[in-house]
Design a protein around this motif. Sequence first.
Motif, short mmCIF file in Angstrom:
data_model
loop_
_atom_site.label_atom_id
_atom_site.label_comp_id
_atom_site.label_asym_id
_atom_site.label_seq_id
_atom_site.Cartn_x
_atom_site.Cartn_y
_atom_site.Cartn_z
N LEU A 45 1.04 -1.21 -0.18
CA LEU A 45 0.07 0.21 0.10
C LEU A 45 0.91 1.25 0.14
O LEU A 45 0.73 2.20 -0.76
N ILE A 46 1.93 1.26 0.68
CA ILE A 46 2.96 2.48 0.79
C ILE A 46 3.32 2.69 -0.50
O ILE A 46 3.61 3.89 -1.19
N SER A 47 3.93 1.74 -1.27
CA SER A 47 4.48 1.85 -2.61
C SER A 47 3.65 2.21 -3.64
O SER A 47 4.06 2.90 -4.54
N MET A 48 2.19 1.91 -3.15
CA MET A 48 1.27 2.44 -4.31
C MET A 48 0.54 3.88 -3.91
O MET A 48 -0.15 4.42 -4.79
N THR A 49 0.96 4.26 -2.95
CA THR A 49 0.53 5.57 -2.66
C THR A 49 1.33 6.66 -2.84
O THR A 49 2.51 6.81 -2.93
N THR A 50 0.66 7.92 -3.33
CA THR A 50 1.32 9.12 -3.88
C THR A 50 1.89 10.03 -2.90
O THR A 50 1.57 9.68 -1.39
N GLN A 51 2.78 10.65 -2.97
CA GLN A 51 3.37 11.73 -1.93
C GLN A 51 2.22 12.51 -1.28
O GLN A 51 2.20 12.87 -0.34
N GLU A 52 1.04 13.02 -2.10
CA GLU A 52 0.28 13.75 -1.79
C GLU A 52 -0.71 13.10 -0.86
O GLU A 52 -0.97 13.35 0.28
N GLN A 53 -0.72 11.64 -1.18
CA GLN A 53 -1.52 11.11 -0.05
C GLN A 53 -1.09 10.66 1.36
O GLN A 53 -1.75 10.63 2.14
N LYS A 54 0.48 10.56 1.25
CA LYS A 54 1.05 10.22 2.50
C LYS A 54 0.92 11.41 3.21
O LYS A 54 0.71 11.38 4.53
N LEU A 57 -2.29 11.62 5.03
CA LEU A 57 -2.58 10.59 6.02
C LEU A 57 -1.76 11.18 7.21
O LEU A 57 -2.23 11.02 8.39
N TYR A 160 -8.95 15.93 1.86
CA TYR A 160 -8.79 14.65 1.07
C TYR A 160 -10.07 13.97 1.43
O TYR A 160 -10.59 13.75 2.47
#
Length: 280
Positions: A45-54, A57, A160
């Motif tokens: 999930l972390i690898s599929m998450t964009t920097q904006e989403q991180k 969160l 978000y």
Amino acid sequence: MDKPIQPIIIKKVKKAAHAHHGGAWKIAYADFVTAMMAFFLLMWLISMTTQEQKIGLAEYFSPEALSPSTSGAGAVLMGTSLDKSGNKSSSPRDARVIGQEDGTRRATSGRPAAGLQAHLSAAASIRQALQNVPEITELSRNIVIEPTKEGLNISLMDEYGRAMFPENSVQPYDRTRLVLEALAPALRRLPGRLSITGHTAAARPGTVRAVEPWALTAGRALAVREILSGAGLPNDRFSSVAGRADSEPVFPDNPDLPANRRVTITLLNGEPPLPPGVRP
């Protein structure tokens, strides 16, 4: 002479059973496998998450975004500074939500006590008007109220997972319309003219905008003015309606964050009294 009958002896050998080892190891192994599956799922999930989403969160779960009191800080109270001084914020975490006292002190330093009290009273009236509409409680994090040098800002900001306008549309969601209709009576009772400004976030690298940002932000500001006018605000209460595109982000270091998409209603300060004998 008959032979005596001898009894038949059957010898049975009983094997000793092994000691019972228990099933604790099986439970421990199952827990280990479950933990490893959860770990690899988290990594995926972390690898599929964009920097904006991180960033979003981290901002959502940050303790700094929570108010330790029940005053309402972080909801329809004081929050992110939307004037030029606030644009110097370096990150969402630095500028997300602050307490009432700190926000008031930062935005109103050097302001006369009478003007400060007027802004605090106006903010209290607006907060009360919004709290009286339970249908918009879930939007409390989208509404930021803050005094500035120009007046009192009421900003409807995207978050978000929750936007105030549909993508590329100048017409707001029904929930946004409810917020504006709840604001109108409070604004009508307060002195001062209104300025409405639309803003949007910067486009991500490599993407093409479907709608020209200047037209989009201006159209949203006009839509807000029309809703407020339809809810009872006279036309002469409006000072200006403008679109700023993505030229004034709340977070300059992250110009594509959703919070940069907003419409700000400013209750402008009253005109200062002119000296005797001077005409405007």
